[in-house]
Scaffold this motif. Structure first.
Motif, mmCIF file in Angstrom:
data_model
loop_
_atom_site.group_PDB
_atom_site.id
_atom_site.type_symbol
_atom_site.label_atom_id
_atom_site.label_comp_id
_atom_site.label_asym_id
_atom_site.label_seq_id
_atom_site.Cartn_x
_atom_site.Cartn_y
_atom_site.Cartn_z
ATOM 1 N N CYS B 25 0.809 -1.216 0.000
ATOM 2 C CA CYS B 25 0.000 0.000 0.000
ATOM 3 C C CYS B 25 0.838 1.259 0.000
ATOM 4 O O CYS B 25 0.315 2.350 -0.168
ATOM 5 C CB CYS B 25 -0.919 0.028 1.214
ATOM 6 S SG CYS B 25 -1.984 -1.375 1.245
ATOM 7 N N TYR B 26 2.130 1.119 0.248
ATOM 8 C CA TYR B 26 2.917 2.336 0.359
ATOM 9 C C TYR B 26 4.142 2.328 -0.543
ATOM 10 O O TYR B 26 4.295 3.203 -1.384
ATOM 11 C CB TYR B 26 3.320 2.543 1.819
ATOM 12 C CG TYR B 26 3.803 3.942 2.072
ATOM 13 C CD1 TYR B 26 2.904 4.976 2.252
ATOM 14 C CD2 TYR B 26 5.164 4.224 2.065
ATOM 15 C CE1 TYR B 26 3.350 6.264 2.432
ATOM 16 C CE2 TYR B 26 5.607 5.515 2.249
ATOM 17 C CZ TYR B 26 4.702 6.529 2.438
ATOM 18 O OH TYR B 26 5.140 7.802 2.605
ATOM 19 N N VAL B 27 4.964 1.310 -0.387
ATOM 20 C CA VAL B 27 6.234 1.315 -1.117
ATOM 21 C C VAL B 27 6.004 1.229 -2.631
ATOM 22 O O VAL B 27 6.557 2.013 -3.399
ATOM 23 C CB VAL B 27 7.148 0.170 -0.627
ATOM 24 C CG1 VAL B 27 8.442 0.157 -1.426
ATOM 25 C CG2 VAL B 27 7.453 0.352 0.848
ATOM 26 N N ILE B 28 5.147 0.305 -3.042
ATOM 27 C CA ILE B 28 4.937 0.128 -4.484
ATOM 28 C C ILE B 28 4.292 1.377 -5.112
ATOM 29 O O ILE B 28 4.812 1.902 -6.094
ATOM 30 C CB ILE B 28 4.116 -1.150 -4.768
ATOM 31 C CG1 ILE B 28 4.967 -2.367 -4.370
ATOM 32 C CG2 ILE B 28 3.727 -1.231 -6.230
ATOM 33 C CD1 ILE B 28 4.256 -3.690 -4.483
ATOM 34 N N PRO B 29 3.199 1.894 -4.527
ATOM 35 C CA PRO B 29 2.651 3.141 -5.105
ATOM 36 C C PRO B 29 3.672 4.278 -5.084
ATOM 37 O O PRO B 29 3.739 5.066 -6.020
ATOM 38 C CB PRO B 29 1.461 3.482 -4.200
ATOM 39 C CG PRO B 29 1.095 2.214 -3.553
ATOM 40 C CD PRO B 29 2.341 1.407 -3.443
ATOM 41 N N PHE B 30 4.476 4.323 -4.027
ATOM 42 C CA PHE B 30 5.433 5.420 -3.963
ATOM 43 C C PHE B 30 6.496 5.290 -5.038
ATOM 44 O O PHE B 30 6.957 6.295 -5.590
ATOM 45 C CB PHE B 30 6.077 5.520 -2.577
ATOM 46 C CG PHE B 30 6.793 6.820 -2.400
ATOM 47 C CD1 PHE B 30 6.066 7.976 -2.153
ATOM 48 C CD2 PHE B 30 8.167 6.912 -2.555
ATOM 49 C CE1 PHE B 30 6.709 9.196 -2.055
ATOM 50 C CE2 PHE B 30 8.816 8.131 -2.457
ATOM 51 C CZ PHE B 30 8.091 9.273 -2.202
ATOM 52 N N ALA B 31 6.839 4.051 -5.377
ATOM 53 C CA ALA B 31 7.769 3.856 -6.487
ATOM 54 C C ALA B 31 7.181 4.464 -7.755
ATOM 55 O O ALA B 31 7.891 5.062 -8.568
ATOM 56 C CB ALA B 31 8.050 2.369 -6.678
ATOM 57 N N GLY B 32 5.851 4.341 -7.897
ATOM 58 C CA GLY B 32 5.178 4.962 -9.034
ATOM 59 C C GLY B 32 5.334 6.476 -9.022
ATOM 60 O O GLY B 32 5.597 7.098 -10.051
ATOM 61 N N ILE B 33 5.199 7.068 -7.836
ATOM 62 C CA ILE B 33 5.342 8.522 -7.702
ATOM 63 C C ILE B 33 6.753 8.946 -8.106
ATOM 64 O O ILE B 33 6.951 9.918 -8.843
ATOM 65 C CB ILE B 33 5.078 8.961 -6.232
ATOM 66 C CG1 ILE B 33 3.678 8.577 -5.795
ATOM 67 C CG2 ILE B 33 5.360 10.434 -6.043
ATOM 68 C CD1 ILE B 33 2.620 9.587 -6.085
ATOM 69 N N VAL B 34 7.741 8.163 -7.619
ATOM 70 C CA VAL B 34 9.131 8.489 -7.956
ATOM 71 C C VAL B 34 9.312 8.413 -9.478
ATOM 72 O O VAL B 34 9.929 9.287 -10.089
ATOM 73 C CB VAL B 34 10.110 7.534 -7.238
ATOM 74 C CG1 VAL B 34 11.537 7.795 -7.686
ATOM 75 C CG2 VAL B 34 9.991 7.701 -5.734
ATOM 76 N N THR B 35 8.728 7.388 -10.085
ATOM 77 C CA THR B 35 8.839 7.249 -11.536
ATOM 78 C C THR B 35 8.222 8.447 -12.244
ATOM 79 O O THR B 35 8.822 9.005 -13.164
ATOM 80 C CB THR B 35 8.113 5.964 -12.003
ATOM 81 O OG1 THR B 35 8.425 4.924 -11.111
ATOM 82 C CG2 THR B 35 8.526 5.593 -13.417
#
Lengths: 369, 278
Positions: B25-35
């Motif tokens: 719920c956090y790390v994977i979506p945040f990786a999207g934000i970084v991308t």
């Protein structure tokens, strides 16, 4: 390739169903007569009629009003169910829908420059002017991607207890000697730069392209007198109800309510107001498909529904044919009437489509504390 | 199956749901934000260059940090007084302090924000009382500006500063204070030289917690700021929904996360977190 007549019949039927020319019941009946039910079931036709058309507007009272003015009658006439989602079709929200790959929205009640910007990028469906009668709205209120569902206006409203004469122009709005007291203007910029330039002496016909730097300087001049930039209609209404501001640039729809609720303490008029259309637009790859969406838009351009909306919310009909049918007590309130249009200026959608994002950034950094 | 695992593995198994939830719920979506921050609108670090150079973004960031620092200090001061009062008062007074902390704690932030608006606006409760009492002639500008935002945010944050402070105060050994008195220090001297230094880790921890919490505030500045107190969270919202600059919005999110991570690292480094919640 050899086909039996029966196969060909089924194919025709499937084709018709895909185009939405027959409903599911007739389709199943016909397919049953052709003893082709199993085949028909596998045909993979999405029954658009069963899937509601999702109309997205800005929420609040508008949800019930749209239902009364438009969607109930649409469902009665066509059998197509409609669901209204009030979450606000901003440009970013529409893009987020499309970026997900599977948008859940069909028709949006967007800003006209939003539908134009997104349409030019190929993200919205070009409107089908075979289904939608373009003649129902003024030429200037329709583009390839958006057609006005109603008109609304940013008007000057004032508290009559604060001064005797009525502020007429934007120069009056800036004149804190003659019209003392706090002001409020729209937080997201529409009509504010225009007001500043008009106050600074620019003629209406020379407004666009906007001289942003000059407008921002003029806004700086008024800064100590601006109590708040309102972000929602309710907020602007509250500022007047509580007597916190003596003059404001607010939506005509809220001004109408204010005048009524304060029994005339708050006055307003259409002089020098900024009129702008809403814009019905359809998302590319929308789940319900093109046809029901276009049919809904065409339905929403009928005068009856638009007059109903004028009654309920104060939004002006975009269909000029409505004017003759408006009940007498509402004629004055209609920002889209020929008389009232002549007193207002029109927001330039093209300019906003090209500049909105970058100029809004500048605007907000200047209005910020 | 499970019972055959060595015991320490069994306990580790119990710990797994939380990291997995965080990952999903956090790390994977945040990786999207970084991308997004390096790919929208095109590949590169343009968004970060803009963060570094755009004065309007600097204004938002500066306003955010500045406001959070003020709120942090004010909340700390109030919470310190309340915690001190709780520690050294009768149980009857303790109940009062607890009531003052808990009651607002359970009321929704939205309700409290509108409550502040009613209290602080020009013809609101506070201004009309002050005017009726003849203390002021014209209403004070208490809200629809930065001041209103600060008042409401401090009110919101006091409980978050109270608990860490209280827990660090309770760990102070009374005998040390008594010994200082016994050695001839005045009450004030005991407070300044013995009591206060021992609460420093608590103070630092509480400040960082409040500061980090404040960085993400959205509702209070949006409602009480009069449309002119744009803070980082609302700016991100603006870039995402109003003007469609997902790249720059994402880059700002990443920057905020780096900032918060740095602060949390500081917190872990200089104060023992487990003592703040104990």
């Amino acid at each position: 390739m050899h086909r039996t007549h029966q196969q060909d019949c089924i194919e025709l039927l499937v084709e018709k169903a895909r185009r939405g020319q027959i409903d599911r019941r007739s389709f199943l009946k016909a397919a049953g007569m052709l003893a082709a039910l199993p085949l028909a079931m596998r045909s993979g036709i999405g029954w658009a009629q069963d899937r509601p058309v999702i109309i997205v507007n800005w929420g609040g009272d508008a949800i019930d009003a749209y239902r009364q003015a438009w969607t109930d009658s649409f469902t009665r006439e066509t059998g197509i169910p409609v669901r209204i989602d009030g979450s606000g079709p901003t440009e970013g929200a529409i893009r987020a829908q499309l970026a997900s790959g599977r948008p859940s929205w069909d028709v949006v009640d967007a800003e006209p420059f939003t539908s134009l910007t997104l349409g030019r990028e190929g993200l919205m469906r070009p409107l089908d002017f075979n289904t939608i009668e373009r003649s129902k709205v003024n030429e200037e209120f329709a583009t390839e991607f958006g057609v006005a569902g109603y008109l609304y206006s940013y008007v000057i409203a004032w508290d009559k207890e604060r001064f005797d004469s009525a502020p007429q122009t934007w120069a009056d709005f800036w004149d804190v000697e003659r019209f003392p007291g706090k002001r409020t203007m729209y937080k997201w910029m529409n009509g504010v730069l225009e007001a500043a330039l008009l106050a600074d002496g620019v003629a209406v016909e020379d407004l666009y392209p906007l001289d942003v730097a000059r407008a921002l300087d003029k806004i700086d001049e008024l800064r100590p007198h601006i109590l708040a930039y309102w972000g929602s209609g309710a907020e602007s209404q509250q500022l007047f109800l509580d007597g916190e501001v003596s003059i404001g640039q607010i939506w005509n729809t809220r001004a109408i309510v204010l005048e009524r609720d304060t029994e005339g303490r708050v006055g307003w008029h259409y002089d020098n107001a900024c009129v702008t259309p809403s814009s019905w637009a359809v998302l590319g790859d929308n789940p319900a498909g093109s046809e029901p969406a276009m049919r809904f838009i065409n339905h929403a351009l009928e005068p009856e529904g638009q007059i109903e909306l004028l009654k309920l919310l104060g939004n002006g009909p975009s269909n000029p044919a409505a004017e003759a049918l408006i009940p007498e007590e509402l004629i004055e309130l209609n920002c889209g009437s020929v008389d009232n249009l002549a007193r207002q200026f029109k927001l330039d959608i093209e300019w906003y489509a090209d500049h909105y994002g970058s100029v809004l950034d500048q605007f907000l950094s200047r209005t910020g504390a | 199956m499970i019972t055959r695992l060595p015991e320490r593995w069994q306990y580790r198994l119990l710990l797994w749901p939380l990291p997995i939830l965080l990952l999903l719920c956090y790390v994977i979506p945040f990786a999207g934000i970084v991308t997004w921050s390096v790919t929208l609108p095109e590949l590169g670090v343009d968004n970060y260059a803009r963060l570094a150079n755009d004065p309007s973004i600097h204004a938002v960031l500066w306003r955010t940090l500045h406001l959070c620092a003020i709120v942090g200090v004010c909340a700390l001061l109030l919470a310190f007084l309340m915690a001190y009062c709780w520690l050294y008062s009768s149980s009857r007074w303790q109940r009062w302090v607890e009531l003052c902390i808990f009651l607002p704690f359970f009321i929704s932030v939205l309700v409290r924000t509108f409550g502040w608006l009613v209290a602080l606006r020009n013809n609101g409760l506070v201004n009309s009382w002050l005017q009726d009492l003849g203390l002021i002639d014209s209403p004070l500008a208490l809200t629809r500006n930065t001041l209103g935002v600060i008042i409401a945010m401090v009110h919101f944050m006091v409980p978050f500063a109270f608990f860490p402070l209280l827990s660090s105060m309770r760990q102070i050994d009374d005998r040390v204070l008594l010994a200082a008195r016994g050695l001839g220090a005045s009450r004030l001297r005991v407070f300044i030289s013995v009591f206060l230094p021992q609460t420093l880790p608590g103070l630092l921890g509480a400040f960082i917690m409040v500061f980090v919490f404040c960085l993400g505030f959205f509702i209070i500045p949006a409602i009480l700021g009069g449309g002119s107190t744009l803070m980082a969270a609302e700016y991100v919202f603006l870039q995402m929904f109003q003007t469609y600059n997902w790249g720059i919005g994402a880059a700002l999110c990443v920057l905020m996360l780096v900032l918060v991570s740095g602060l949390v690292w500081l917190l872990m480094r200089f104060s023992r977190v487990e003592r703040l919640v104990g």
